[in-house]
Design a protein around this motif. Sequence first.
Motif, PDB file in Angstrom:
ATOM      1  N   THR A  91      45.604  29.536  35.657  1.00  0.00           N
ATOM      2  CA  THR A  91      46.667  28.551  35.812  1.00  0.00           C
ATOM      3  C   THR A  91      46.955  28.181  37.251  1.00  0.00           C
ATOM      4  OG1 THR A  91      48.281  30.362  35.794  1.00  0.00           O
ATOM      5  CG2 THR A  91      47.777  29.288  33.681  1.00  0.00           C
ATOM      6  N   ASN A  92      46.289  28.814  38.216  1.00  0.00           N
ATOM      7  CA  ASN A  92      46.527  28.509  39.619  1.00  0.00           C
ATOM      8  C   ASN A  92      45.308  28.863  40.457  1.00  0.00           C
ATOM      9  OD1 ASN A  92      46.714  31.385  40.167  1.00  0.00           O
ATOM     10  ND2 ASN A  92      48.771  31.277  39.265  1.00  0.00           N
ATOM     11  N   GLU A  93      45.348  28.487  41.715  1.00  0.00           N
ATOM     12  CA  GLU A  93      44.220  28.746  42.623  1.00  0.00           C
ATOM     13  C   GLU A  93      43.981  30.231  42.832  1.00  0.00           C
ATOM     14  OE1 GLU A  93      44.392  26.672  46.320  1.00  0.00           O
ATOM     15  OE2 GLU A  93      44.516  24.699  45.390  1.00  0.00           O
ATOM     16  N   ALA A  94      45.050  31.019  42.829  1.00  0.00           N
ATOM     17  CA  ALA A  94      44.896  32.460  43.030  1.00  0.00           C
ATOM     18  C   ALA A  94      44.030  33.069  41.928  1.00  0.00           C
ATOM     19  CB  ALA A  94      46.265  33.135  43.072  1.00  0.00           C
ATOM     20  N   ASN A  95      44.287  32.678  40.657  1.00  0.00           N
ATOM     21  CA  ASN A  95      43.453  33.179  39.567  1.00  0.00           C
ATOM     22  C   ASN A  95      42.007  32.723  39.727  1.00  0.00           C
ATOM     23  OD1 ASN A  95      45.443  34.597  38.227  1.00  0.00           O
ATOM     24  ND2 ASN A  95      46.035  32.885  36.903  1.00  0.00           N
ATOM     25  N   LEU A  96      41.834  31.449  40.069  1.00  0.00           N
ATOM     26  CA  LEU A  96      40.488  30.916  40.255  1.00  0.00           C
ATOM     27  C   LEU A  96      39.734  31.708  41.316  1.00  0.00           C
ATOM     28  CD1 LEU A  96      38.411  28.654  39.609  1.00  0.00           C
ATOM     29  CD2 LEU A  96      39.453  27.345  41.477  1.00  0.00           C
ATOM     30  N   CYS A  97      40.390  31.999  42.431  1.00  0.00           N
ATOM     31  CA  CYS A  97      39.744  32.761  43.506  1.00  0.00           C
ATOM     32  C   CYS A  97      39.389  34.172  43.038  1.00  0.00           C
ATOM     33  CB  CYS A  97      40.660  32.823  44.722  1.00  0.00           C
ATOM     34  SG  CYS A  97      40.856  31.256  45.595  1.00  0.00           S
ATOM     35  N   ARG A  98      40.288  34.797  42.273  1.00  0.00           N
ATOM     36  CA  ARG A  98      39.983  36.142  41.762  1.00  0.00           C
ATOM     37  C   ARG A  98      38.762  36.116  40.861  1.00  0.00           C
ATOM     38  NH1 ARG A  98      45.672  36.174  40.840  1.00  0.00           N
ATOM     39  NH2 ARG A  98      46.772  37.390  42.448  1.00  0.00           N
TER      40      ARG A  98
ATOM     41  N   ARG B 281      20.738  42.804  52.998  1.00  0.00           N
ATOM     42  CA  ARG B 281      22.196  42.929  53.109  1.00  0.00           C
ATOM     43  C   ARG B 281      22.811  42.688  51.728  1.00  0.00           C
ATOM     44  NH1 ARG B 281      20.153  38.315  54.454  1.00  0.00           N
ATOM     45  NH2 ARG B 281      19.649  39.005  56.560  1.00  0.00           N
ATOM     46  N   LEU B 282      24.094  42.956  51.594  1.00  0.00           N
ATOM     47  CA  LEU B 282      24.867  42.518  50.440  1.00  0.00           C
ATOM     48  C   LEU B 282      25.844  41.448  50.892  1.00  0.00           C
ATOM     49  CD1 LEU B 282      25.788  45.845  48.585  1.00  0.00           C
ATOM     50  CD2 LEU B 282      24.005  44.189  47.976  1.00  0.00           C
ATOM     51  N   VAL B 283      26.077  40.473  50.047  1.00  0.00           N
ATOM     52  CA  VAL B 283      27.020  39.392  50.340  1.00  0.00           C
ATOM     53  C   VAL B 283      28.203  39.558  49.402  1.00  0.00           C
ATOM     54  CG1 VAL B 283      27.359  36.902  50.326  1.00  0.00           C
ATOM     55  CG2 VAL B 283      25.202  37.850  51.144  1.00  0.00           C
ATOM     56  N   ILE B 284      29.372  39.852  49.964  1.00  0.00           N
ATOM     57  CA  ILE B 284      30.537  40.148  49.141  1.00  0.00           C
ATOM     58  C   ILE B 284      31.763  39.414  49.681  1.00  0.00           C
ATOM     59  CG2 ILE B 284      29.691  42.408  48.411  1.00  0.00           C
ATOM     60  CD1 ILE B 284      31.427  43.697  50.508  1.00  0.00           C
ATOM     61  N   PRO B 285      32.761  39.211  48.838  1.00  0.00           N
ATOM     62  CA  PRO B 285      33.988  38.549  49.296  1.00  0.00           C
ATOM     63  C   PRO B 285      34.922  39.543  49.982  1.00  0.00           C
ATOM     64  CG  PRO B 285      34.146  39.002  46.950  1.00  0.00           C
ATOM     65  CD  PRO B 285      32.774  39.452  47.380  1.00  0.00           C
ATOM     66  N   THR B 286      35.775  39.026  50.843  1.00  0.00           N
ATOM     67  CA  THR B 286      36.825  39.853  51.421  1.00  0.00           C
ATOM     68  C   THR B 286      37.790  40.283  50.311  1.00  0.00           C
ATOM     69  OG1 THR B 286      38.109  37.857  51.897  1.00  0.00           O
ATOM     70  CG2 THR B 286      36.729  38.729  53.673  1.00  0.00           C
ATOM     71  N   ALA B 287      38.480  41.376  50.545  1.00  0.00           N
ATOM     72  CA  ALA B 287      39.473  41.823  49.571  1.00  0.00           C
ATOM     73  C   ALA B 287      40.662  40.874  49.536  1.00  0.00           C
ATOM     74  CB  ALA B 287      39.939  43.238  49.914  1.00  0.00           C
ATOM     75  N   GLN B 288      40.892  40.176  50.657  1.00  0.00           N
ATOM     76  CA  GLN B 288      42.044  39.288  50.761  1.00  0.00           C
ATOM     77  C   GLN B 288      41.724  37.905  50.192  1.00  0.00           C
ATOM     78  OE1 GLN B 288      40.612  40.935  53.206  1.00  0.00           O
ATOM     79  NE2 GLN B 288      42.105  42.482  53.806  1.00  0.00           N
ATOM     80  N   MET B 289      42.764  37.247  49.723  1.00  0.00           N
ATOM     81  CA  MET B 289      42.688  35.846  49.336  1.00  0.00           C
ATOM     82  C   MET B 289      43.841  35.104  49.997  1.00  0.00           C
ATOM     83  SD  MET B 289      41.880  35.940  45.244  1.00  0.00           S
ATOM     84  CE  MET B 289      43.563  36.416  44.927  1.00  0.00           C
ATOM     85  N   ASP B 290      43.633  33.820  50.243  1.00  0.00           N
ATOM     86  CA  ASP B 290      44.690  32.993  50.829  1.00  0.00           C
ATOM     87  C   ASP B 290      45.336  33.722  52.009  1.00  0.00           C
ATOM     88  OD1 ASP B 290      46.457  30.875  51.184  1.00  0.00           O
ATOM     89  OD2 ASP B 290      47.950  31.746  49.847  1.00  0.00           O
TER      90      ASP B 290
END
Length: 811
Positions: A176-183, A215-224
Amino acid sequence: MITGSWSAKATRNESETTPSKKNRRRPAFNNRSETYGNSVGQELSAELGISASGCTPIKPTLQRNNTVSSRGITSAQISQSHKDEAMRDVRSYLEKEVPGIVEMAAPYEETYQIEADRIADAIVKDLDKRLEGADTVDSNSTSPVATSGTQFESSAYSSDSDFSRIQLLCANKPGTNEANLCRYFQSLIRFVACRIQQLASTDLDVIGSDMKPRRLVIPTAQMDFKCRDAMESERIDIGIVAVPINISIDDFYSTTASDTRTRSNTAKSNPGYADMLLVVEAKQIMSSANLESARVQLFRYTRNIYQTQHNRRLLWGMVICGTLVQVYTFTPSHASASPSMDITTQDGRSLFIQLLVNWSYCEEYRLGYDPTIKYLDDIHCWEIKVPIEDSDNNGSIRNHSTTGSEPRVQTFYSDTILVNANRLFGRHTRCFAAVAERPTIKCPISSMVPTVNIKDSWPEAEMDASKDLRDEIRQLRKIRSCLSSNSELRNIYPVIEAGGRVHIQHSSQGDWALDYVQCRISANIDNLMQPSSVRVHKRVATSPVGRPLNKLNSVYELIIVMADAMRCHGAIVDKCKILHRDISMNNVLFTKEGEDVKGLLIDFDCAFDLDNPGNIPCTERTGTLPFMSVGNLEGSSAPRTALDDWESAIYILCWYGVFGLNSATSPENAESYKEIHRWIEGDVKQMAKAKRGHLHSHDTFSQITSEFCPKMNPGLKVGSLLSTLVHELRRVLIDNHKEEASKGAILPYTSVSDVLGDFAGMSIFEGIGSIDIADVKSEPRLDPFVARSQKAGEIVPRLMKVLEECSKAMK
């Protein structure tokens, strides 16, 4: 005429403007907290370093200070200017729907290509199997659904919760929001990284392959989040980093475990642009407006990676709108966007997973890192390889190959970045203060005095080096040949020590190839720019090492330095037949000999050879906006002459007069709006119009000099120092001519409305009510700047005499 009055210098407070001789010391070039020239960035709070091949290089950058060029402009205005620049860049430099971008990330070496394809295919099949066997997940559910056969293995951070999010994403339920989409996208990227790690540690033994991922390509733990080294308040949605293949993913996302990449937890607990492989911008749903907004944000934030990572040649980026993904590449010439990958479809997921796997397996240069600039973690400095090319006496390159055997290089070492790349497109100039001797633990680089300045850039050029007549390295070799016997000019012009075109090796056993990018011509790019077909990666080492003008102590030293720089300029025009064309505060430096300062003119990227008039473009617009001449701003068809550069020198003196050299000499109201800001407002035509108005007469020019700050404009017996100097230089340039056609600065008028319109914005003419029609010419006459260009040989010596006499009095 005021020549001769310079000796009546004002009584100056030495404690305010110049340190006592006993307190003066040699500049600490190794001080990372100093900002040089155009340097932008922020010193990191921790000592970070590359700990494994293939990781995102994480290095200290420099702290931004209140630069002279930004004074009088609020942080909100600076932020808005960056947004505006990003919007212009999206319109002008972006190619859309470019096929094959995922393949651009593929490993160059065939064995790695085959392995990456195998791994990607295995992950795609694995994910599809899990999705087919999984129960339906309610998008409104807050708890993960455990379904037999769907659990991830090995990592708490690729768990049932992660898989639930992937299910929702692939089922076109992005929350329902960008935060969910990013997760949800974080979960998908983590899943691919975990599977790559698992396959690398198990399957490789079965098939007998030793082509492990790099290497591994991973996301940061942080969002926004706001990057720790961000200069503004912007927040990025997701950061993507590269980490060693043997990292514990659980530990990486744990706030208590030690970071296996670095000596501290700073990079993972408080990530910055210096850590990023790329930035991801996300919007909840796909729409034209959302896509355009995400692109502008991506462009704006990606430029900060160039500023903070000094060995990035090229960059990647990503935009997510709903379940659609576009991947972007950035070169000094242009940006390209892939067609959208729809994660709800098998083809879209397959392509996205292939991209992530390619990034994990490809060579570092495919990620955009420069293999000829490496950070040496053990001795805490950059290792920079500068090409060596042979040349004849006039600077022409004799031996040059675009491919083949390893090129000859000279290696230098640096821990001081003088200038960062501060634009997304263009030359991407970076400068390092460096030494030729390799530092050691016992003799660290912090104890060594830099001997050369290394400039790394991507200018427009010809592929054939022999036809690259405007090559800066060619010009520098010619300057060295022509001036080396003149001892009076020693240390006021750059002496080339090494330099050439950068070559890189695509594979461990492959040939070396020229590093270049193809230029793309946009319909929105100014037609005066006349871009070449390619931008070529070049690097040059010169001596001596100069310091920026904001490190000077007083206006007296500024005048001495500017006189030396323009004397050097004149010698290079007369003896070398080379016109500089980019006199700006960043291209005039200074050196010290004992307690005496000397000017140093650098950066011949925009210069051209007067011996080759057929190669001199008249309408080309080059330089640095606040200091560009009127003819340069307007793209005039009149030939460029030394008068254009002298006009720029006057602008430099005025700029420092208004804003001061540094915080010690700046005015108390440095943040207030100044009349001089009209030189950087609006489009180039408006800037040129403002400069014409200010230069036109003594009274109109006083609008600028009346705002000079007291510390930069000490009093004389009659008048004040800097305002008197620039008024005299303006008089010689604009007024001191017999022919009426050569006088003044405004364009000839053919109607009263033209006159009133041009002066409408100038406060000195606010009360104008009428004008004598007889004073308005019915026939247009020659532009005075064009008329003066024909008499440059007569005017330049008079300008030099004024500045030199003032400089001698300062000594």
